[in-house]
Design an enzyme around this catalytic site. Structure first.
Site: not given
Ligand code: PBG
Ligand code: ZN
Length: 338
Positions: A206, A259
């Site tokens: 991530k 992601k």
């Molecule tokens: C929570 C989370 C996020 C996303 C998914 N789970 C936000 C972040 O990390 O700030 C992002 C998903 C998206 O932008 O569609 N941790």
């Molecule tokens: Zn989070």
């Protein structure tokens, strides 16, 4: 003498190859028949945002409306009829506190939503996002003590959230906090509570990204101080993603996720080559917003553009795809088969 012969053979090979490939491109039927990868509606997950109380609220971002628990069944029915089989549930809680306690409340918004879905639909896979940022007033993905994240308390809290989701009936919990050790901690907690059949999809790679902005707007989960760069990955790093994913698999992740998707196709491809687990890619809120903005400004079809990007994500090696465009993409794929 020799080099020119080699060149001649090479030229012949290239010419023959060129003729063959263009022959298979001449009609849609042959293109469809000979394609290397195919998007499969069965392998698409749709994110949904469930809100505590109130009415359905339309979002200015694609596929990111707030759905109250009371309207969940009427919202989901047509989507299930369309052929969407998997949903990733995010909660918009009624209140936030320092510990993010609404995240593991048995009567919390996600827990009630999961029970509602479980009771109303058979043959639906329910995925839940396991994190603290939407539920904690500071907006960080962990428990904050004296201005920084306490790893141990975060792991305890994430496990508690995951078990509460499993109790409500989730099939797959999906930790997104990027806390070291979160997968093994959650696996252990699930097993200890009798949920050894509940799977884990880990947000393994991530990246820290500006492409989460629409999500943070909808989930009001932007950090109140600092940013997430201390725990999310640095976009300059590629091999580190392999390490993250291998660790997660070792800790018990059943599915590993990358992601955002479109900016990390190389990572998807690396994981596909090196791991034996299913690989998921999350086409995040900002990717979908970019696609919408481009379609609006040029007049090209938003759905066709979404399909193009999802096909490239699939080609890179993602078997499972999470996207806000799920309904329109699945309608398109179904109509294509007619
Ligand atoms: C929570 C989370 C996020 C996303 C998914 N789970 C936000 C972040 O990390 O700030 C992002 C998903 C998206 O932008 O569609 N941790
Ligand atoms: Zn989070």
């Amino acid at each position: 003498m020799r080099p020119s012969l080699t060149l001649k053979i090479l030229r012949e090979v290239f010419e023959t190859a060129a003729k063959i490939t263009s022959r298979l491109r001449k009609s849609r039927i042959l293109r469809d028949l000979s394609c290397e990868t195919e998007l499969n509606p069965k392998r698409i997950i749709m994110p949904i945002f469930i809100k505590e109380g109130g009415r359905r609220e339309q979002s200015r971002w694609p596929g990111m409306d707030w759905i109250p628990v009371g309207e969940l069944v009427s919202f989901l029915s047509p989507l299930v009829d369309l052929g969407i089989r998997s949903f990733l549930v995010f909660g918009i809680p009624g209140f936030k506190d320092h510990e993010g306690s609404s995240a593991y409340d048995q009567n919390g918004v996600v827990q009630r939503a999961v029970k509602e879905i479980r009771g109303s639909f058979q043959s639906i896979a329910i995925f839940t996002d396991v994190c603290l940022c939407q539920y904690a007033d500071h907006g960080h993905c962990g428990i904050v003590e004296q201005g920084s994240i306490s790893r141990k308390k975060t792991l305890e809290s994430l496990s508690r959230i995951a078990v509460s989701h499993a109790q409500a009936g989730a099939d797959v919990v999906s930790p997104s906090a990027m806390a070291d050790g979160q997968v093994s901690y959650i696996r252990q907690a699930l097993d200890d509570s009798g949920f050894d059949k509940v799977a884990i999809m880990s947000y393994s790679a991530k990246y820290s990204s500006l492409l989460y902005a629409p999500f943070r707007d909808v989930a009001s989960s932007a950090p109140s101080f600092g940013d997430r760069a201390a725990y999310q990955m640095d976009v300059r790093n590629r091999r580190e993603a392999i390490a993250e994913a291998l660790i997660d698999v070792h800790e018990g992740a059943d599915i590993v996720m990358v992601k955002p998707a479109l900016t990390n196709l190389d990572v998807i491809s690396d994981l596909r080559e090196r791991l034996l687990s299913p690989i998921a890619a999350y086409q995040v809120s900002g990717e979908c917003a970019m696609i919408r903005a481009y379609a609006e400004s040029t007049g090209v079809s938003e759905t066709a553009l979404a399909i193009e990007t999802l096909r490239s994500i699939g080609r890179a090696g993602a078997g499972i795809i999470i996207t806000y465009f799920a309904p329109q993409v699945i309608s398109f794929l179904r109509s294509e088969c007619l």
